[in-house]
Design a protein around this motif. Structure first.
Motif, PDB file in Angstrom:
ATOM      1  N   SER A 189       0.847  -1.191   0.000  1.00  0.00           N
ATOM      2  CA  SER A 189       0.000   0.000   0.000  1.00  0.00           C
ATOM      3  C   SER A 189       0.884   1.243   0.000  1.00  0.00           C
ATOM      4  CB  SER A 189      -0.924   0.002   1.220  1.00  0.00           C
ATOM      5  OG  SER A 189      -0.155  -0.014   2.408  1.00  0.00           O
ATOM      6  N   ASP A 190       0.369   2.325  -0.553  1.00  0.00           N
ATOM      7  CA  ASP A 190       1.191   3.520  -0.754  1.00  0.00           C
ATOM      8  C   ASP A 190       1.797   4.039   0.542  1.00  0.00           C
ATOM      9  OD1 ASP A 190      -0.286   3.075  -3.118  1.00  0.00           O
ATOM     10  OD2 ASP A 190      -0.058   5.173  -3.699  1.00  0.00           O
ATOM     11  N   GLU A 191       1.033   4.002   1.645  1.00  0.00           N
ATOM     12  CA  GLU A 191       1.540   4.576   2.889  1.00  0.00           C
ATOM     13  C   GLU A 191       2.655   3.726   3.509  1.00  0.00           C
ATOM     14  OE1 GLU A 191      -1.823   1.850   4.130  1.00  0.00           O
ATOM     15  OE2 GLU A 191      -1.460   3.323   2.544  1.00  0.00           O
ATOM     16  N   GLN A 192       2.788   2.466   3.075  1.00  0.00           N
ATOM     17  CA  GLN A 192       3.849   1.607   3.608  1.00  0.00           C
ATOM     18  C   GLN A 192       5.189   1.785   2.887  1.00  0.00           C
ATOM     19  OE1 GLN A 192       1.655  -2.368   3.583  1.00  0.00           O
ATOM     20  NE2 GLN A 192       2.931  -2.532   5.421  1.00  0.00           N
ATOM     21  N   PRO A 203       7.396   4.280   2.318  1.00  0.00           N
ATOM     22  CA  PRO A 203       8.553   4.877   3.006  1.00  0.00           C
ATOM     23  C   PRO A 203       9.196   3.926   4.026  1.00  0.00           C
ATOM     24  CG  PRO A 203       6.784   6.475   2.841  1.00  0.00           C
ATOM     25  CD  PRO A 203       6.208   5.162   2.410  1.00  0.00           C
ATOM     26  N   PRO A 254       4.418   1.241  -5.245  1.00  0.00           N
ATOM     27  CA  PRO A 254       3.107   1.506  -4.639  1.00  0.00           C
ATOM     28  C   PRO A 254       2.014   0.795  -5.436  1.00  0.00           C
ATOM     29  CG  PRO A 254       4.333   3.539  -5.049  1.00  0.00           C
ATOM     30  CD  PRO A 254       5.053   2.457  -5.764  1.00  0.00           C
ATOM     31  N   THR A 312      -0.852   1.583  -6.221  1.00  0.00           N
ATOM     32  CA  THR A 312      -1.612   2.430  -7.143  1.00  0.00           C
ATOM     33  C   THR A 312      -0.929   2.576  -8.498  1.00  0.00           C
ATOM     34  OG1 THR A 312      -0.551   4.345  -6.111  1.00  0.00           O
ATOM     35  CG2 THR A 312      -2.759   3.761  -5.341  1.00  0.00           C
ATOM     36  N   ARG A 329      -3.575  -4.435   4.351  1.00  0.00           N
ATOM     37  CA  ARG A 329      -3.432  -2.974   4.235  1.00  0.00           C
ATOM     38  C   ARG A 329      -3.890  -2.499   2.858  1.00  0.00           C
ATOM     39  NH1 ARG A 329       0.657  -0.526   7.411  1.00  0.00           N
ATOM     40  NH2 ARG A 329       0.683  -1.506   9.471  1.00  0.00           N
ATOM     41  N   GLN A 383      -7.873  -0.043   1.568  1.00  0.00           N
ATOM     42  CA  GLN A 383      -8.009   1.177   0.783  1.00  0.00           C
ATOM     43  C   GLN A 383      -9.345   1.187   0.039  1.00  0.00           C
ATOM     44  OE1 GLN A 383      -4.626   1.257  -1.827  1.00  0.00           O
ATOM     45  NE2 GLN A 383      -3.172   1.702  -0.208  1.00  0.00           N
TER      46      GLN A 383
END
Length: 677
Positions: A589-592, A594, A623, A625, A642, A646
């Motif tokens: 997922s994008d928030e993971q 970093p 990511p 997406t 995760r 979304q």
């Protein structure tokens, strides 16, 4: 062949024609450049002595007429025979090649006589006694394999080993062409006529993207005049995807096809913001087309006073109700707003000239143009039918509550109007925080004002993510041409995505398009495809799971972990992936991203974080997406729960799980989503 073209002298009757001829010779020479490590042939057809050809074998007899020149632009035309001669041997390759005497050495894979390479079977050998496949490592010939057709009607033999090895060959760098492995169901789509629009529902690994690109190459070969005059456009979901497919068409000798994303296609304003889910859904809804139409045509105003034009001692009068009648007649004709504004001045001038002729004055075209351009006529037209700018039209619609309420009355309910209305009106177009959906609305408004030109053919990939308004933007580009629409409803992740192929094709303006289903996976092993297909009942209940041509019991690993152990397991999985040939990706997922970037860096594992540009590294941190349309040999999916959390998360997870063409590793500390448990 290239030396022959470069040796020609450009001779013409004038300098302009000579320069055009020089440019044409240059482009022909460029098309004949060798591409390193791309073999020039991959198959051979051996025709039987005295073979009786099936009339349906060669499309030139039943399909469209073949063009005069060959697909590579050398003008030889030597690969154009409608039939092969009995006992003849023909090599099949990516390019037409002839010798110094003009005799064909390699036949272009798109030529009619090449079709038996893709369609011949034991039941219908199509005049062949043998089909030979060649295996290559780069440009080095490493193997060949014969399929004999000496006993018609015998059972089908085993699947070609060379074909399977070509399909399974590790990925590295951009996408490759599939000319050596096109299957009959794919060939039907590739060779469909230029007037035929097609919708293609294809599960992951069925080759729909490659089929769409090869269809472009075929159309440019079979209908070069029409395609080059009208133009061909390939639309992809993002720039990473376009970078991934960039080498396919040049390898097939077609280097000048335009490739765009939807934002590139409709780019008129700088996109600086993103819409929330409710706003994106409303702005993508097809009802916005009616709202824009109302807002535009509401600008018309019936003249309150008559037009009076003085010429010499005469005064000519056109009453306000007469001008209103002219405006109503133009609207009933369905003309574009801008064209109607121009036509109104001509109609008013015509009324005045009719009065002048009735009074005995001689008139001509110059008189008509002079009257039309007078200050009085222009002032009336400006007041009754004011000029429109698409950017300012959308700006006013979204920032003025009264304008939006009037245009959307009975179309959008108050909550939908509130979702798209700007709370704080910008000072002008330059101060607006435009979104991608706003740019699509501006494109719709532009077409309402002035017609957007149509192309000869448009290919749109990942079409399941197009909103109805984006479909209309694509449809305008092929209004008088044809389209190849590729997608998979199970991979639809956009907030305003259309869930029905018939409705999607109708929004594109192609309700008559034929539907083709690609349900055989050639790239994704059965174990991975079956695992991902467990999500289908929740995503797209009407879609049947695809079947895979390949089996690999070791291709799927699902590993539960504790939060503390996850970084070590991830590092181990990445190390194993990098120890094997081919490409690898970690999808999360994008928030993971970093946190995973830091974890891989701490473990000393080199990688590249994909940010929408090229994906050329050995290990990509991706990511979810941006994963759509890309393929990798090894894929490591981290924390499926995760991803599933979304918006449209199960659809995104289905995309992530089907990016692997050799091995899929799933690492999770949280329980798997329900359908996968």
């Amino acid at each position: 062949m290239r030396e022959d073209v470069l040796g020609l002298e450009a001779m013409a009757g004038d300098r302009v024609s000579q320069e055009y001829l020089k440019a044409d010779l240059y482009h022909r020479a460029q098309a004949l450049r060798d591409i390193p490590d791309v073999p020039l042939f991959f198959g051979r057809l051996d025709y039987a002595e005295g073979a009786v050809m099936n009339p349906g074998t060669f499309p030139a007899e039943t399909g469209p007429p073949e063009p005069a020149g060959s697909g590579d632009g050398e003008g030889g035309g030597a690969d154009r025979p409608a039939r092969a001669l009995p006992g003849e041997r023909l090599h099949i390759g990516r390019r037409h090649i002839h010798d110094r005497d003009g005799h064909p050495v390699v036949i272009d894979w798109r030529a009619p006589v090449s079709r038996p390479f893709y369609r011949a079977s034991a039941a219908d050998p199509m005049g062949l006694v043998r089909r030979r496949r060649f295996g290559f490592a780069g440009a080095e010939l490493t193997a060949y394999e014969d399929e004999e057709f000496t006993r018609p009607g015998r059972p089908a033999g085993p699947v070609s080993r060379i074909l399977i090895e070509e399909i399974e060959r590790p990925r590295s760098g951009p996408m490759r062409d599939i000319v050596a492995t096109i299957q009959p169901d794919q060939d039907d789509i590739v060779r469909a006529g230029a007037d035929q629009s097609l919708g293609v529902q294809g599960a992951p690994g069925t080759g729909k993207t490659a089929v769409g690109l090869h269809r472009v190459a075929y159309l440019l070969y079979a209908y070069p005049g029409r395609m080059l005059r009208g133009g061909v456009l390939v639309i992809g979901p993002n720039r990473a995807f376009l970078s991934y497919i960039r080498d396919v068409l040049p390898a097939l000798g077609e280097a000048d096809v335009v490739q765009r994303t939807i934002p590139d296609l409709v780019a008129t304003v700088p996109v600086r913001a993103a819409d929330a889910g409710p706003a994106a859904r409303v702005k993508g809804d097809v009802r916005m087309a009616e709202v824009l139409r109302r807002a535009l045509w509401a600008r018309l105003t019936e003249p309150a006073e008559a037009l009076v034009l003085t010429r010499g001692s005469w005064r000519w009068r056109v009453h306000g109700h007469e001008i209103a009648d002219l405006m109503a007649e133009l609207r009933e004709r369905g003309v574009r707003y801008g064209a109607g504004r121009t036509m109104l001045s001509h109609r008013i001038a015509h009324v005045i000239l009719t009065q002048m002729e009735a009074a005995g004055e001689a008139t001509d075209d110059r008189t008509h143009e002079a009257v039309r351009r007078t200050r009085q006529v222009r002032a009336v037209v400006d007041a009754a039918w004011p000029a429109a700018d698409p950017v300012r039209l959308v700006l006013r619609l979204l920032s003025d509550p009264a304008v939006l309420a009037s245009a959307a009355d009975g179309v959008l309910d108050p909550s939908e109007q509130a979702a798209i209305r700007w709370d704080k009106a910008p000072r002008g177009p330059g101060g607006a925080r435009w979104t991608a959906a706003d740019a699509v609305l501006i494109d719709e408004a532009s077409d309402l004002i002035e017609r957007i030109p149509s192309l000869a053919h448009v290919v749109v990939d990942e079409a399941q993510d197009l909103s109805p308004m984006e479909c209309r933007a694509v449809g305008r580009r092929c209004a008088t041409g044809s389209a190849t629409v590729l997608g998979d409803l199970a991979q639809a992740t956009a907030p305003a995505a259309e869930a029905s192929w018939p409705r999607l094709l109708a929004h594109l303006g192609k309700p008559e398009a034929g539907m083709q289903v690609l349900d055989t996976g050639y790239r994704v092993p059965r174990q991975i495809l079956d695992f991902a297909s467990m999500l289908l009942p929740a995503l797209a209940p009407g879609l049947a799971p695809a079947r895979s041509l390949r089996q690999d019991p070791g291709s799927l690993t699902v590993t539960p972990a504790t939060p503390r152990a996850l970084p070590g397991l991830l590092a181990t999985a990445c190390g194993q992936a990098l120890s094997r040939p081919g490409s690898a990706a970690v999808i999360a997922s994008d928030e993971q991203i970093p946190a995973l970037h830091r974890a891989l860096g701490a473990a000393g594992i080199g990688h590249q974080v994909l940010d929408g540009a090229d994906a050329d590294g050995r290990l990509i941190l991706l990511p979810v997406t941006l994963a759509k349309g890309l393929e990798f040999d090894d894929v490591i999916v981290v924390e499926p729960a995760r991803i599933a959390a979304q918006p449209r998360g199960l659809h995104r997870l289905y995309v992530a799980l089907t990016r692997a063409v050799s091995r899929l590793t799933v690492l999770h500390t949280e329980p798997l989503p329900g359908p996968l448990r």
